[in-house]
Design a protein around this motif. Structure first.
Motif, PDB file in Angstrom:
ATOM      1  N   ARG A 132     -29.840 -18.187 -20.195  1.00 16.04           N
ATOM      2  CA  ARG A 132     -29.352 -16.840 -20.502  1.00 16.04           C
ATOM      3  C   ARG A 132     -30.464 -15.808 -20.649  1.00 16.04           C
ATOM      4  N   THR A 133     -31.685 -16.174 -20.346  1.00 15.66           N
ATOM      5  CA  THR A 133     -32.794 -15.223 -20.416  1.00 15.66           C
ATOM      6  C   THR A 133     -33.056 -14.615 -19.043  1.00 15.66           C
ATOM      7  N   LYS A 134     -33.457 -13.335 -19.043  1.00 16.74           N
ATOM      8  CA  LYS A 134     -33.787 -12.666 -17.782  1.00 16.74           C
ATOM      9  C   LYS A 134     -35.085 -13.213 -17.195  1.00 16.74           C
ATOM     10  N   ALA A 135     -36.023 -13.531 -18.062  1.00 15.00           N
ATOM     11  CA  ALA A 135     -37.313 -14.055 -17.605  1.00 15.00           C
ATOM     12  C   ALA A 135     -37.165 -15.489 -17.109  1.00 15.00           C
ATOM     13  N   ILE A 136     -38.092 -15.914 -16.269  1.00 20.90           N
ATOM     14  CA  ILE A 136     -38.185 -17.329 -15.913  1.00 20.90           C
ATOM     15  C   ILE A 136     -38.386 -18.108 -17.211  1.00 20.90           C
ATOM     16  N   ALA A 137     -37.563 -19.133 -17.442  1.00 23.81           N
ATOM     17  CA  ALA A 137     -37.589 -19.801 -18.744  1.00 23.81           C
ATOM     18  C   ALA A 137     -37.689 -21.308 -18.608  1.00 23.81           C
ATOM     19  N   VAL A 138     -38.395 -21.901 -19.568  1.00 27.84           N
ATOM     20  CA  VAL A 138     -38.399 -23.352 -19.755  1.00 27.84           C
ATOM     21  C   VAL A 138     -38.317 -23.623 -21.247  1.00 27.84           C
ATOM     22  N   LEU A 139     -37.762 -24.779 -21.587  1.00 24.90           N
ATOM     23  CA  LEU A 139     -37.709 -25.220 -22.980  1.00 24.90           C
ATOM     24  C   LEU A 139     -38.385 -26.575 -23.064  1.00 24.90           C
ATOM     25  N   CYS A 140     -39.413 -26.656 -23.911  1.00 27.21           N
ATOM     26  CA  CYS A 140     -40.218 -27.871 -24.038  1.00 27.21           C
ATOM     27  C   CYS A 140     -39.783 -28.664 -25.264  1.00 27.21           C
ATOM     28  N   GLU A 141     -39.296 -29.882 -25.045  1.00 27.32           N
ATOM     29  CA  GLU A 141     -39.021 -30.827 -26.137  1.00 27.32           C
ATOM     30  C   GLU A 141     -40.217 -31.772 -26.206  1.00 27.32           C
ATOM     31  N   LEU A 142     -41.101 -31.515 -27.167  1.00 27.59           N
ATOM     32  CA  LEU A 142     -42.424 -32.138 -27.178  1.00 27.59           C
ATOM     33  C   LEU A 142     -42.458 -33.395 -28.041  1.00 27.59           C
ATOM     34  N   GLY A 143     -41.679 -34.383 -27.633  1.00 22.94           N
ATOM     35  CA  GLY A 143     -41.632 -35.642 -28.358  1.00 22.94           C
ATOM     36  C   GLY A 143     -40.458 -35.693 -29.324  1.00 22.94           C
ATOM     37  N   TYR A 144     -40.189 -36.904 -29.835  1.00 22.87           N
ATOM     38  CA  TYR A 144     -39.086 -37.135 -30.770  1.00 22.87           C
ATOM     39  C   TYR A 144     -39.620 -37.138 -32.195  1.00 22.87           C
ATOM     40  N   HIS A 145     -39.223 -36.127 -32.965  1.00 22.12           N
ATOM     41  CA  HIS A 145     -39.781 -36.014 -34.314  1.00 22.12           C
ATOM     42  C   HIS A 145     -39.195 -37.022 -35.297  1.00 22.12           C
ATOM     43  N   ASP A 146     -38.149 -37.759 -34.892  1.00 16.72           N
ATOM     44  CA  ASP A 146     -37.624 -38.820 -35.755  1.00 16.72           C
ATOM     45  C   ASP A 146     -38.260 -40.173 -35.441  1.00 16.72           C
ATOM     46  N   ASN A 147     -39.186 -40.179 -34.491  1.00 21.79           N
ATOM     47  CA  ASN A 147     -39.932 -41.386 -34.140  1.00 21.79           C
ATOM     48  C   ASN A 147     -41.332 -41.275 -34.747  1.00 21.79           C
ATOM     49  N   TYR A 148     -41.756 -42.278 -35.491  1.00 21.33           N
ATOM     50  CA  TYR A 148     -43.026 -42.198 -36.210  1.00 21.33           C
ATOM     51  C   TYR A 148     -44.214 -41.994 -35.268  1.00 21.33           C
ATOM     52  N   ALA A 149     -44.212 -42.681 -34.128  1.00 21.99           N
ATOM     53  CA  ALA A 149     -45.343 -42.566 -33.203  1.00 21.99           C
ATOM     54  C   ALA A 149     -45.391 -41.180 -32.560  1.00 21.99           C
ATOM     55  N   ASP A 150     -44.236 -40.665 -32.144  1.00 23.17           N
ATOM     56  CA  ASP A 150     -44.212 -39.331 -31.547  1.00 23.17           C
ATOM     57  C   ASP A 150     -44.556 -38.257 -32.573  1.00 23.17           C
ATOM     58  N   GLU A 151     -44.044 -38.421 -33.783  1.00 22.99           N
ATOM     59  CA  GLU A 151     -44.378 -37.462 -34.838  1.00 22.99           C
ATOM     60  C   GLU A 151     -45.888 -37.420 -35.062  1.00 22.99           C
ATOM     61  N   ALA A 152     -46.512 -38.590 -35.138  1.00 22.38           N
ATOM     62  CA  ALA A 152     -47.956 -38.651 -35.366  1.00 22.38           C
ATOM     63  C   ALA A 152     -48.713 -38.033 -34.200  1.00 22.38           C
ATOM     64  N   TRP A 153     -48.277 -38.332 -32.967  1.00 27.32           N
ATOM     65  CA  TRP A 153     -48.950 -37.752 -31.794  1.00 27.32           C
ATOM     66  C   TRP A 153     -48.882 -36.236 -31.833  1.00 27.32           C
TER      67      TRP A 153
END
Length: 245
Positions: A132-153
């Motif tokens: 729904r944005t006029k600009a070229i858009a991306v959404l970054c999901e940068l790891g799973y914050h409920d996973n201990y290893a991803d949270e630490a990374w």
């Protein structure tokens, strides 16, 4: 020069596995992204943290931006809580430029994420910040914050992630990446003539403005004999040969 709407998560209710939340760490990431954007000559506006995603979309659409960059971390469904890992970069399926940017970001993040085969660019058919944005858009999901290893990374690599994402934006815009440094001030020193400001650090770059001899100018970055300058709101490149620090 490029302009980005930077939209870190406002979802403080998404708690991390040990401590903190999504809003906190995505804003800490955005804090680290800003100096790299500035040094690379990419102007930016940041979302209002007290407004929700609908407000971010409205604010983005009220301006003129080349890219809308949304920053988030992910959480698994309840039946898989804590068991998933990976990075997803969402793009608009009907936008070739959104897809191109998502693939650049995903491919570059593979170099710093410990499980590169779990980094992917994928289309979204539901995320408003992408669709729904006029600009070229991306959404970054940068790891799973409920996973201990991803949270630490994520927590331990905010600076590297910020640098990597801005490097990807530079790749997308076709401009050189410049490491973040302190903002400096200089004085235009010519023979009395104006000093050109260009959209690329080369004499073949388009002239987008100029500065008179003796003008004070903000210097945000430096690359191969050129300064990234900000003069009266005009951001671009000028020859360092004619600017005295």
């Amino acid at each position: 020069m490029p302009k980005v709407f930077l939209s870190p998560s406002t979802q403080e209710w998404n708690k991390y596995a040990t401590d903190g939340n999504e809003e906190l760490y995505m804003n800490l990431l955005a804090d680290r992204i800003e100096p790299y954007l500035r040094s690379c000559g990419i102007s930016f506006v940041r979302n209002d943290p007290v407004r929700n995603v609908t407000g971010a979309i409205a604010d983005s659409n009220a301006g003129v931006y080349d890219v809308h960059l949304a920053l988030h971390s992910n959480a698994a469904p309840e039946n898989l809580a804590g068991r998933l890992r990976g990075i997803d970069i969402y793009y608009a399926p009907k936008s070739s430029q959104s897809e191109r940017l998502a693939n650049i970001i995903a491919n570059n993040l593979k170099s710093i994420y410990p499980l590169p085969d779990k980094v992917r660019a994928i289309p979204t058919y539901s995320l408003g910040e992408v669709l729904r944005t006029k600009a070229i858009a991306v959404l970054c999901e940068l790891g799973y914050h409920d996973n201990y290893a991803d949270e630490a990374w994520l927590k331990n690599n905010l600076e590297a992630i910020a640098r990597n994402i801005v490097n990807s934006l530079c790749d997308y815009f076709g401009i050189p990446f410049i490491s973040a440094g302190a903002v400096r001030w200089g004085t235009v020193t010519t023979d009395g003539s104006n000093l050109n400001i260009r959209d690329y650090p080369s004499l073949s770059g388009k002239i987008i403005g100029s500065m008179p001899d003796g003008a004070n100018v903000m210097i945000n970055g430096e690359t191969d004999g050129w300064y990234v300058v900000n003069y009266n709101g005009i951001i671009g490149y000028s020859s360092s040969q004619f600017i005295t620090l």
